[in-house]
Enzyme design. Structure first.
Site, PDB file in Angstrom:
ATOM      1  N   SER A  97       2.416  -9.714  23.949  1.00 51.02           N
ATOM      2  CA  SER A  97       2.476 -10.217  22.574  1.00 51.02           C
ATOM      3  C   SER A  97       1.108 -10.232  21.885  1.00 51.02           C
ATOM      4  CB  SER A  97       3.114 -11.603  22.581  1.00 51.02           C
ATOM      5  OG  SER A  97       3.250 -12.070  21.254  1.00 51.02           O
ATOM      6  N   ASP A 241       1.862  -8.978  15.140  1.00 50.99           N
ATOM      7  CA  ASP A 241       1.212  -9.180  16.428  1.00 50.99           C
ATOM      8  C   ASP A 241       1.485  -7.949  17.301  1.00 50.99           C
ATOM      9  OD1 ASP A 241       3.896  -9.648  16.903  1.00 50.99           O
ATOM     10  OD2 ASP A 241       3.503 -11.071  18.505  1.00 50.99           O
ATOM     11  N   ASP A 243       3.559  -7.140  19.653  1.00 50.42           N
ATOM     12  CA  ASP A 243       4.898  -6.632  19.970  1.00 50.42           C
ATOM     13  C   ASP A 243       5.867  -6.760  18.797  1.00 50.42           C
ATOM     14  OD1 ASP A 243       4.966  -9.423  20.258  1.00 50.42           O
ATOM     15  OD2 ASP A 243       6.627  -9.328  21.673  1.00 50.42           O
ATOM     16  N   ASP A 245       7.030  -9.185  16.889  1.00 51.67           N
ATOM     17  CA  ASP A 245       7.992 -10.251  16.585  1.00 51.67           C
ATOM     18  C   ASP A 245       7.433 -11.269  15.595  1.00 51.67           C
ATOM     19  OD1 ASP A 245       6.308 -11.453  18.395  1.00 51.67           O
ATOM     20  OD2 ASP A 245       7.880 -12.048  19.811  1.00 51.67           O
TER      21      ASP A 245
HETATM   22 MG    MG Z   1       4.877 -11.557  19.917  1.00 55.72          MG
END
Ligand code: MG
Length: 456
Positions: A97, A241, A243, A245
């Protein structure tokens, strides 16, 4: 019994604690958890070591008789959406992340697309530590992993289904996108093109060394993106960020806006469009009191939760739904789409709101009160932190308080949250007030109480 999972999956430094040997063993434990013959979708972000970890983890899953589908590079919410809608038994996302570049991690997703709850993590940990391994006969190991294509396309289509494409397209918005050099680059620009948005991209080439900025979107990491919003006269900016999300918005004046602020605006807007949803939102105690001040007059109840997106997602789903769940760090869960944080979905919804209200992003944010924020920390052991929290409860007795995760105090003209960190030996203090002097005074008072618990 050891513990492998932190607040959001297993995390470690690649090659140091996150080795191929570890990934293989964890893959076997995850395979044992989902069970022989189950179908599991695997994806990864751009991080270093991702291919090695995916290879070892997939070998572990296969050796437990799991049918593995590999999507390769994709944002976490794309993998979660496809797991849910295409009826996989589960998923695994290889990502750390927002952590620094040397980290990677492994996140396990349940069949409903949400990260598995803590009790299922414990089952995987048990399998891992007792050296679980089924002895399958050779015939059961005959299936190779299957490549899956089109995951991002199907995810983008699903987001477009949630918004008024024509009304956004008519506005011809200009948007600055900062992809953090990772997998958002594969989805967000594509989504925006379908919305007739002129995209100015920054840090949107894939690079596991993250040369552009740290993968966590914050005011200090989005300086370049914010400057580009202003110099190019863009309507909006967004920072993802690592990844994909999370999404942190930058308004057309170049002001980076925390996720509790954008979350409050979006939830109020979503409540006018999806009228059948229960009129409540879920947010972590680290969100500002602005959320309540803004949403209450809209007839929307705010449910405060301990910090952590999985808690928010699971509670919303188990308690009969909500308009949205969100976090101050930029996570936003648009319930009609999926019960998990989704950065690209959040961005599309924000553009839908701008088009619907025919409003500039800065004027939307101006509806919210401006508070002065302080975020700081004090070094303390876990024991010292818990002692401090008890003393603070006494110190502020008589005030409205939430004690589900540390202590959050609501004053007349301030709020302050004190909680032990889950990852380092510190107590975190965050608070807001209508003036800088006031919040500094309150935080000073809080620090004095905490110091009474610090030994030496
Ligand atoms: Mg994330």
């Amino acid at each position: 019994m050891g513990r492998l999972f932190g607040t959001d999956g297993v995390r470690g430094i690649v090659g140091l604690d996150l080795t191929p040997e570890f990934a293989l063993k964890l893959g076997r434990a995850i395979g044992g958890f989902f069970g022989r013959g189950s179908r599991v979708l695997v994806g990864r972000d751009v991080r270093a070591g991702g291919d090695v970890i995916a290879g070892a983890l997939i070998a572990g899953l296969l050796s437990e008789g799991v049918k593995v589908y590999y999507a390769g590079l994709a944002p976490t919410p794309a993998i979660q959406y496809v797991v849910k809608t295409e009826f996989y038994d589960g998923g695994v996302m290889i990502t750390a992340s927002h952590n620094p570049p040397e980290y990677n991690g492994i996140k396990v997703i349940a069949g409903d697309g949400i990260e598995i709850p803590r009790e299922d993590e414990v089952k995987i940990e048990e399998l891992y530590f007792k050296g679980y391994g089924s002895s399958l006969e050779w015939r059961s190991l005959a299936e190779p992993p299957e490549g899956v294509s089109g995951v991002i396309d199907r995810y983008v289509e699903a987001i477009l289904d949630q918004v008024d494409v024509d009304s956004i397209a008519r506005r011809g918005f200009k948007v600055v996108v900062d992809c953090a050099n990772s997998v958002s680059a594969l989805a967000t620009p594509l989504l925006l093109r379908r919305l007739n948005v002129r995209v100015l991209s920054i840090n949107c080439h894939l690079d596991p060394l993250f040369p552009g900025r740290e993968p966590e979107p914050r005011p200090d990491t989005l300086v370049d993106a914010a400057a580009l919003v202003v110099s190019s006269k863009a309507d909006l900016g967004v920072g993802h960020d690592g990844d994909g999300d999370r999404a942190i918005m930058i308004d057309d004046m170049g002001r980076v806006q925390w996720g509790d602020r954008s979350g409050a605006l979006l939830a109020a807007y979503a409540s006018t469009k999806w009228r059948d949803l229960p009129r409540r939102v879920y947010t972590g105690v680290s969100s500002s009191v602005i959320v309540e001040e803004y949403l209450k007059p809209h007839g929307i109840e705010v449910v405060w939760t301990p910090v952590g997106s999985v808690t928010i997602a699971r509670r919303m789903k188990n308690e009969g739904g909500a308009i949205a769940g969100f976090e101050e760090n930029g996570g936003y869960m648009h319930v009609p789409h999926q019960y998990v944080r989704d950065g690209a979905m959040k961005l599309a919804l924000f553009l839908d709101m701008m088009a619907s209200y025919n409003a500039k992003s800065s004027s939307l944010f101006s509806k919210l009160p401006e508070y002065y924020t302080v975020k700081t920390k004090v070094r303390a052991s876990r024991e010292e932190a818990l002692c401090a929290i008890e003393l603070l409860k006494e110190h502020f007795s008589g005030y409205r308080m939430i004690t589900i995760d540390g202590v959050k105090v609501f004053g007349e003209d301030f709020w302050v949250l004190v909680r032990p960190s889950g990852t380092e030996p510190v107590v975190r203090i965050m608070g807001e007030a209508t003036t800088r002097e006031r919040i500094e005074e309150v935080v000073g008072e809080v620090k004095n109480v905490i110091l009474r618990c610090i030994k030496g």
